[in-house]
Design a protein around this motif. Structure first.
Motif, mmCIF file in Angstrom:
data_model
loop_
_atom_site.group_PDB
_atom_site.id
_atom_site.type_symbol
_atom_site.label_atom_id
_atom_site.label_comp_id
_atom_site.label_asym_id
_atom_site.label_seq_id
_atom_site.Cartn_x
_atom_site.Cartn_y
_atom_site.Cartn_z
ATOM 1 N N UNK A 98 0.618 -1.374 -0.389
ATOM 2 C CA UNK A 98 0.079 0.035 0.295
ATOM 3 C C UNK A 98 0.817 0.994 -0.235
ATOM 4 N N UNK A 99 2.061 1.132 0.624
ATOM 5 C CA UNK A 99 2.654 2.774 0.296
ATOM 6 C C UNK A 99 3.064 2.822 -1.168
ATOM 7 N N UNK A 139 2.051 -7.068 4.351
ATOM 8 C CA UNK A 139 1.711 -6.013 3.464
ATOM 9 C C UNK A 139 1.292 -6.201 1.866
ATOM 10 N N UNK A 140 1.203 -7.143 1.455
ATOM 11 C CA UNK A 140 0.917 -7.264 -0.388
ATOM 12 C C UNK A 140 -0.748 -7.719 0.584
ATOM 13 N N UNK A 176 -6.715 4.557 4.299
ATOM 14 C CA UNK A 176 -6.490 5.147 5.475
ATOM 15 C C UNK A 176 -6.504 4.666 6.573
ATOM 16 N N UNK A 177 -7.624 3.979 6.968
ATOM 17 C CA UNK A 177 -7.308 2.564 7.757
ATOM 18 C C UNK A 177 -5.853 2.668 7.457
ATOM 19 N N UNK A 178 -5.386 1.799 6.838
ATOM 20 C CA UNK A 178 -3.851 1.171 6.935
ATOM 21 C C UNK A 178 -2.640 2.164 7.522
ATOM 22 N N UNK A 179 -3.128 3.456 7.493
ATOM 23 C CA UNK A 179 -1.783 4.067 8.194
ATOM 24 C C UNK A 179 -2.265 5.583 9.100
ATOM 25 N N UNK A 180 -3.169 3.866 9.906
ATOM 26 C CA UNK A 180 -3.970 4.780 11.384
ATOM 27 C C UNK A 180 -4.462 5.644 11.501
ATOM 28 N N UNK A 181 -5.476 6.642 10.117
ATOM 29 C CA UNK A 181 -6.399 7.127 10.262
ATOM 30 C C UNK A 181 -7.484 6.442 10.184
ATOM 31 N N UNK A 182 -8.748 7.273 10.873
ATOM 32 C CA UNK A 182 -9.841 6.665 10.325
ATOM 33 C C UNK A 182 -10.901 7.806 9.912
ATOM 34 N N UNK A 183 -12.209 7.161 9.133
ATOM 35 C CA UNK A 183 -12.600 8.246 8.566
ATOM 36 C C UNK A 183 -14.149 7.877 7.984
ATOM 37 N N UNK A 184 -14.851 8.575 7.518
ATOM 38 C CA UNK A 184 -15.772 8.280 6.181
ATOM 39 C C UNK A 184 -15.813 8.288 4.951
#
Length: 618
Positions: free
Chosen positions: A317-318, A368-369, A387-395
């Motif tokens: 994902x990176x 990661x794959x 965004x969740x992968x980078x630790x960020x919550x969102x809608x």
């Protein structure tokens, strides 16, 4: 205004800092260390350029910017010159006399920012230069760009970055700012350890790029799918198409040219002069589609890339996020499109399994794959997953393919159990392992020569999955590979080649027992949102301008192109499209009318103001 705000306004032509920029800038001006995570296009460069100028103007000397790419150094130094900042670079494009000239200017305190690659920064000659500056109190700041390159867990690890720890060990009193657009928690921790930034303040911005529309579809006919995407939605736009192999890059670039598109190849196997020429054309001309391996792109500041496409699945994902982030740096609408398939998963798993790395490293890479495959197979909002992968919550974003066209979902558990049973029965009957195509033929009950040759039409699993399509079974196998319920076994052939076959693993058991469900999205390779062709539409930046302003915008772009050619710089270094659009909309008649337009700093107003008024005159 503070010194930082004065520099922002007078030098760069911006009224306000964005997001956490101001806090970062003030922290570094004050002598603090910082680790900055900010998405591509979020304004990372200003986070060290403004402190560098402020600290230099207060007598604290030169800022050293560690940058991995020559092209990026050239463009950033060119942009700083346009803004009236004394910047320079030291790299292999300079001859010996030019190098000595830069070094003399450096010693005389005539340079505010000096750009250099990590390989050069860590040489004894360069460190001797730094020693002299440090002893005179003329070393103000170290900025380490693309800091994820220091981490073995990052998507673009470069061993030479590891040696940058010498900067802290040798010049502990000089503040350091490390910057990256892409780092999960593991990579972030590695950056901190490797660069000895344990005491640094961390600034983590939102990773969201709301202007980018994420779209992922199953790979069937990748060239046809790619052409359909470009021709329907970006027929005259600049874009980047990423491929895994050099051969595929050249084939796709040629195919796009045959289809009437302006396309160029870029990979590490091309002669350096060809790579440089193609990159320069991409940066300086409009509407070019660059087909490239991941060797292309880091540090590319071109703001008007309207799409990034992947015809092969990246490693993680990176990498995907970094590459897609090269679209829409100007904040205007852009697309991130990817086609992926079973073979992509097989290839990536094989590369991990066959690498000489330690097993713990392989385990992280597999994880990661798997995360990228989960994003690809997701039926909910792509942006929420990303965004969740980078630790960020969102809608849910309302601007990805799954939000705009929610996919149908089906339960693939039964099909998964039948595929696993077929793999088991085949091995039980002959002691051999076979590839994906043959296993699917058995499950679907296909009467092929190979099936009959090995007597696999007599197996109890023959034809058990006749109701499933090949596309459905391929989707199931992708999932089984991703979750480790199927393994790959390499079989050598007499001619020296080898091929991958399928085998069971410990992870097969819970699926066979029905304890682990397998949920999949319906194939959507040919479903694409309907959009109006934009063949005659204005550039995105000028879309909302009236007829008279459109004419001014076109004339300003033509003038800007001439200036850029004279200065040997990309057009966007002179002015971004958004700045030209703002000028066109204001219809300035005096120099005062140009004050306050974003991107119109004092030096540019002095250098170009009169010409801009002339171009805009009725």
């Amino acid at each position: 205004m503070s010194s930082a705000h004065s520099v922002l306004h007078d030098v760069f032509g911006y009224e306000h800092f964005r997001g956490p920029q101001e806090a970062i800038v003030q922290h570094v001006i004050g002598g603090g260390d910082a680790l900055v995570l900010m998405p591509t296009g979020g304004g990372k460069s200003l986070c060290y350029q403004v402190p560098a100028i402020v600290r230099h103007d207060t007598g604290q000397g030169v800022a050293i910017v560690v940058s991995p790419l020559i092209a990026l150094m050239h463009d950033q130094v060119g942009a700083l010159h346009e803004a009236g900042v004394r910047a320079a670079f030291l790299n292999s494009t300079l001859d010996w006399q030019e190098t000595l000239d830069v070094e003399r200017r450096l010693s005389r305190g005539e340079i505010t920012l000096l750009y250099a690659a990590p390989e050069r920064v860590t040489t004894e000659r360069f460190l001797d230069l730094l020693d002299g500056l440090h002893q005179r109190g003329q070393l103000s700041l170290f900025a380490i760009d693309e800091a994820h390159c220091v981490s073995q867990w990052g998507h673009d690890f470069r061993p030479e970055y590891r040696a940058l720890s010498v900067l802290h060990e040798r010049y502990a009193s000089v503040p350091r700012i490390a910057l990256t657009a892409t780092a999960d928690a593991l990579t972030r921790a590695d950056i901190v350890e490797r660069l000895q930034l344990q005491e640094a303040r961390q600034f983590v911005s939102s990773f969201d790029r709301p202007n980018i529309r994420y779209r992922i579809e199953e790979k069937k006919e990748p060239l046809t799918q790619l052409l359909r995407f470009i021709e329907r939605e970006h027929p005259e736009d600049a874009g980047v198409v990423y491929c895994q192999s050099r051969k595929r890059v050249e084939e796709l670039a040629a195919a796009l040219v045959d289809a009437g598109l302006k396309s160029l190849p870029y990979h590490a196997g091309l002669p350096p002069e060809v790579r440089q020429q193609n990159q320069d054309r991409f940066l300086r001309e409009e509407g070019i589609v660059m087909v490239a391996t991941i060797a292309f792109g880091m540090g590319i500041d071109k703001p008007d890339v309207r799409f990034v496409a992947h015809v092969d699945m990246p490693k993680n994902i990176e990498g995907y996020y970094q590459e897609t982030g090269r679209a829409g740096r100007d904040g205007l609408a852009a697309d991130a499109w990817m086609a992926y398939g079973l073979q992509d998963v097989v290839n990536q798993r094989r590369m991990i399994d066959e690498s000489p790395a330690a097993e713990d490293f392989k385990a992280v890479m597999r994880g990661k794959l798997d995360a990228l495959l989960a994003l690809s197979e997701a039926t909910d909002c792509r942006r929420v997953r990303l965004l969740a992968y980078f630790g960020e919550a969102s809608e849910p974003c309302g601007n990805c393919d799954n939000c705009l066209n929610p996919p149908a979902v089906w339960d693939g558990t039964d099909a998964a159990r039948k595929l696993l049973s077929a793999i088991y029965r085949v091995h039980e009957a002959s002691g051999l392992t076979f590839g994906t195509g043959h296993i699917m033929d058995i499950v679907r009950g296909k009467d092929t020569d190979k099936v009959r040759q090995f007597g696999h039409d007599k197996l109890s699993t023959f034809g058990l999955g006749a109701a499933y399509s090949e596309a459905q079974l391929r989707g199931v196998l992708r999932q089984l590979l991703a979750i480790g319920a199927v393994g790959l076994h390499k079989v050598a052939m007499d001619n020296g080649h080898s091929f991958d076959t399928l085998c069971l693993t410990e992870g097969s058991r819970p699926v066979l027992r029905g304890e682990r469900p397998v949920q999949l999205r319906e194939a959507t390779a040919h479903a694409a949102p309907k959009r109006t062709r934009r063949t005659t539409a204005p550039p995105v930046a000028a879309a909302n301008l009236g007829p008279d302003a459109q004419v001014r915008f076109i004339n300003l772009k033509a003038w800007r192109a001439e200036v850029a050619r004279e200065h040997n710089l990309p057009a966007y270094v002179i002015f971004h499209d958004a700045t030209l659009a703002a000028i066109a909309e204001r219809a300035p008649a005096t120099l005062d009318d140009l004050q306050g337009i974003s991107g119109m700093g004092a030096k540019k107003l002095e250098a170009y103001g009169a010409d801009v008024l002339r171009v805009c005159a009725p």
